[in-house]
Each structure stands twice: as C-alpha cells, then as structure tokens.
Design an enzyme around this catalytic site. Structure first.
Site, PDB file in Angstrom:
ATOM      1  N   GLY A   1     -14.136  -3.071   0.431  1.00 24.03           N
ATOM      2  CA  GLY A   1     -15.490  -2.547   0.642  1.00 24.03           C
ATOM      3  C   GLY A   1     -15.873  -1.497  -0.390  1.00 24.03           C
ATOM      4  O   GLY A   1     -17.006  -1.477  -0.878  1.00 24.03           O
TER       5      GLY A   1
ATOM      6  N   GLY B   1     -11.244  -7.884  -0.885  1.00 19.27           N
ATOM      7  CA  GLY B   1      -9.939  -8.080  -0.261  1.00 19.27           C
ATOM      8  C   GLY B   1      -9.405  -9.489  -0.385  1.00 19.27           C
ATOM      9  O   GLY B   1      -8.235  -9.694  -0.726  1.00 19.27           O
TER      10      GLY B   1
ATOM     11  N   LYS C   1     -20.503 -14.991   2.567  1.00 18.07           N
ATOM     12  CA  LYS C   1     -21.921 -14.876   2.907  1.00 18.07           C
ATOM     13  C   LYS C   1     -22.762 -14.226   1.837  1.00 18.07           C
ATOM     14  O   LYS C   1     -22.392 -13.212   1.263  1.00 18.07           O
ATOM     15  CB  LYS C   1     -22.062 -14.021   4.173  1.00 18.07           C
ATOM     16  CG  LYS C   1     -21.499 -14.646   5.417  1.00 18.07           C
ATOM     17  CD  LYS C   1     -22.092 -13.915   6.598  1.00 18.07           C
ATOM     18  CE  LYS C   1     -21.159 -13.853   7.764  1.00 18.07           C
ATOM     19  NZ  LYS C   1     -21.133 -12.511   8.338  1.00 18.07           N
TER      20      LYS C   1
ATOM     21  N   ARG D   1       0.827  -1.221   0.000  1.00 22.78           N
ATOM     22  CA  ARG D   1       0.000   0.000   0.000  1.00 22.78           C
ATOM     23  C   ARG D   1       0.854   1.261   0.000  1.00 22.78           C
ATOM     24  O   ARG D   1       0.458   2.277  -0.563  1.00 22.78           O
ATOM     25  CB  ARG D   1      -0.938  -0.008   1.200  1.00 22.78           C
ATOM     26  CG  ARG D   1      -2.061  -0.994   0.978  1.00 22.78           C
ATOM     27  CD  ARG D   1      -3.113  -0.876   2.037  1.00 22.78           C
ATOM     28  NE  ARG D   1      -4.298  -1.609   1.618  1.00 22.78           N
ATOM     29  CZ  ARG D   1      -5.179  -2.125   2.453  1.00 22.78           C
ATOM     30  NH1 ARG D   1      -5.020  -1.989   3.753  1.00 22.78           N
ATOM     31  NH2 ARG D   1      -6.225  -2.754   1.995  1.00 22.78           N
TER      32      ARG D   1
END
Ligand code: ADP
Ligand code: MG
Length: 393
Positions: free
Chosen positions: A373, A350, A197, A34
């Site tokens: 996200g 991710g 999920k 990053r």
C-alpha cells in the site's frame, strides 16, 4: 533525509518501529523475510551503544490482546537471527509501569521487543494517551516500517511527533529507490499496471499517465478497458461502474501521445481452477461463456519489446491470476523481461513482489518494495504520513 547518520545513539533508549508483520501458521512463522530485513537497522543501533526497544504490529487483532497475534514467536526468531538475547516485554496493553521498569533496566547494546502495538486500541486511532505512553519509554525514535508509512498510527506518527526522529536503513533504501523515479526518471519510463481492480489503481493510473512515456495495462483490470472499447469480455472480471472512467483515461492517454499497451491476446477458461483446460485467443474472440485469466504470449512479446527499450520500469500488479496454474505465464513473462532488462526496475505491490519471489528473480530487480500500500501511495504522488512526521520532528 533524516537517517541514522544524524542520530546520536550511544547510551540512549531508542524506540524502533519495525515491520514484523510476518505470515504465521499455528504459531509458527512461515516466512521470516521481514525480520531479516530489519536486522541492519537493529544491529547498527546496538553496535552504536543504543538500548533498543522494538515495536511492531502483527495481523489485525483490532485493539484487543489476542494470543494468536502475540509477537512472542517473533522475539524468539529475532534472537536466533541476531545471535543475542531479545527480551520480550509481554504486556496486554503494550505499555505499563511494569514495561517502563523493564525498559529502564536495559543496558547499552541490549534489545527488547514490546507486545503487538495493535493490542492497544489507541494504536490505529493514533490516540494521544497511547502515543504519550509509548514516547515516555524512549529518548529517540527510529521509523523503519515502510509498510505502514501510509497510515498515521501511534507507533509511527504519534512517536515521531513527540521524539527526535530518524528514518531507519530499510526506509532509507525504499526512498532512495523511489526518489529518482518520482523526481527525475531516466527515460523512456515505462509503467506496467495489473492486478485485480481498476478501482484500486485509479490514483496511480491518473498520476502515472502524466509521468511516463509508456503505459501497459494487464491483469483483470485490463478487461474493464477492453469492454470500454466495445469488445466482448465474457465473464472476465469487469467493473461495470468504471467503464466511463476507463474511456476517460484512454482519451487522456491518446492526448498525451504516450505508448499504450493493452492485451492483444488472452488466456481464457471456464473458471479459475488449478489445471483447468484453457486456450489463447485474440481479444476480439473471447467466448461469451469463458473468462480471461491471463495475458497471452503475443502480449508478453510486445511488453518485453517495450521493456527492452526502457530505461526505467515500474511494475505493480500481476498480469493474470498467477496463483493458479496455468494462469501464471503472463506474470512470469513480464518478470523475465524485467530480469533481462538493463533498465532501473522497481516493483511495488504485495502480489507482484510475491510473484517475483516465487520465481526466484528478486536479485535481478533493482528494488522490490517491502510495502504494498505504501509503495502504491508513493507512486500516486502522495506524501506518506509516517515519513513526513519524521522529517518534521
Ligand atoms: P498487487 O498486490 O501487486 O498490487 P493486486 O492486489 O492489485 O496486485 O492484484 C493481485 C490479484 O489480482 C491476484 O490475486 C491475481 O490473482 C488477481 N488477478 C490478476 N489478473 C486476474 C484475472 N485476469 N482474473 C482474475 N484475477 C486476476
Ligand atoms: Mg494485492
């Protein structure tokens, strides 16, 4: 798009929100990717004569100064990568009179890093006081932290609403990869959704059904669909309260007449444990006492065929519990299919990104998003507050 091309930088104090939320162990950075990804924007601003003040969060210190979340090791790593001095403006409240004095002393082409923005409780609440204080440090603002753009915090929305603002090169790259997909994808357009999920992916499922020509559902998520079809799923992860939703989604898919791929075979085992005995079975033959932890080779073959015909492929969520061998094969198979395809390939999420990096296939993809996200919310068709605020500034 308001990019650095429009910014007047020379002699200005430029506040830059970067994503330095790197993994750390015992005070040592275990993956500096990053930081590396933020260099392009930082170097450009320094070369153009900016006085650069960097801001980032690290981990979840919950509004308190906690030493293990200090950005100090990041400042040292950044100095090494840039090959220049980086002043670390250590202050438990992030901004203070002392910090203002330090920033005031910066010269053109110099760079400083503030302490973890989440040490201040005002950050995540986007509080006026904290936003104003931060804004008082600079002349212009650059947002280059894509991973937090789906949140409205003081260091993105708070600053962009107070200063002339621009998007950094990393966010520019993200948007240029996603825009064609969101606005006018090359067809056939295939989406592969997996992961843990259904409940995490309802928004994206609902949105993508109307956009794509083909949809693949894999991962633990697929078992909720299989159970909704009336199949035995053993003790695979199933969200009982999402069975009706899965049925509704399948009806909608049937109405749209898009290609729909669910697993036809799965890898089952007693439990999720490294090296445990496992076998491949057709989905009609899942033993009551076993659970599915990956898709089988026949399913991989069908997905690969569909990928080979697609012009655009978006992939979010691994096909199985890939962190635990031997349940990594399905995810690897999909990654290989994408690597070989001529389609425009974009990876969001991710864990899917981590899987591709582990396989060393990053260079074969057109774009791997740096924001889990945030990329999900884009694919759900939402506007990201951190970007909207810059465009409006
Ligand atoms: P992403 O971060 O790419 O959006 P998710 O966070 O939704 O992906 O899901 C990733 C997680 O799902 C991984 O930890 C993986 O182990 C888990 N997973 C995928 N398939 C299964 C499965 N069949 N059983 C249990 N866990 C699974
Ligand atoms: Mg995840």
């Amino acid at each position: 798009m308001k990019t650095l091309d429009q910014a007047q930088v020379k002699g200005k104090t430029v506040l830059v929100r970067v994503d330095f939320n790197v993994p750390m162990k015992d005070g040592v950075i275990t993956d500096d990717r990053r930081i590396v990804q933020s260099l392009e924007t930082i170097e450009e601003l320094l070369d153009k004569g900016g006085k650069v003040v960097l801001l980032s969060h690290l981990g979840r210190p919950k509004g308190e100064a906690r030493e293990e979340f200090s950005l100090k090791p990041v400042a040292e790593k950044l100095a090494e990568l840039l090959g220049r001095e980086v002043q670390f403006l250590k202050d438990d409240k992030v901004v203070s009179d002392q910090v203002k004095t330090w920033v005031g002393e910066l010269k053109e082409g110099e760079v400083a890093l503030l302490e973890n923005t989440r040490f201040n409780p005002g950050e995540e609440k986007n509080e006026d006081d904290f936003g104003k204080n931060l804004a008082s440090l600079g002349d212009i603002y650059v947002n280059d932290a894509f991973g937090t753009c789906h949140r409205a915090h003081a260091s993105n929305v708070g600053l962009a609403s107070r200063l002339p603002s621009y998007l950094g090169r990393l966010i520019e790259k993200e948007l240029k990869a996603f825009q064609p997909i969101l606005e006018d994808p090359q067809r056939p357009y295939l989406a592969i959704l997996g992961g843990a999920k259904v409940s995490d992916k309802i928004g994206i499922l609902n949105h993508l059904i109307d956009q794509v020509d083909g949809l693949v559902v894999v991962g633990a998520m697929a078992f909720t669909f299989l159970k909704a079809m009336g199949l035995e799923t053993g003790h695979s992860l199933v969200e009982e309260d999402k069975l009706d939703l899965a049925r509704d989604l399948m009806e909608k898919i049937a109405d749209r007449e898009i290609e729909f791929i669910l697993p036809v075979d799965v890898v089952v085992a007693k439990e999720l444990k490294e090296g445990i005995a496992s076998k491949v079975v057709p989905i009609e033959e899942i033993d009551k006492d076993l659970a599915g932890f990956d898709i089988g080779p026949e399913t991989v073959k069908r997905i690969a065929l569909s990928v080979s015909k697609a012009a655009t492929v978006v992939w979010n969520g691994p096909a199985g519990a890939f962190e635990t061998k031997p349940f990594d094969k399905g995810t690897e198979g999909i990654a290989q299919a994408l690597a070989e395809s001529k389609a425009f390939t974009v990876i969001g999420g991710g864990d899917s990104a981590a899987a591709i990096q582990e396989l060393g296939l990053e260079d074969k993809m057109d774009h791997i998003s740096t924001g889990g996200g945030a990329s999900l919310e884009l694919l759900e068709g939402k506007d990201l507050p951190g970007i909207v605020a810059v465009e409006r500034s």
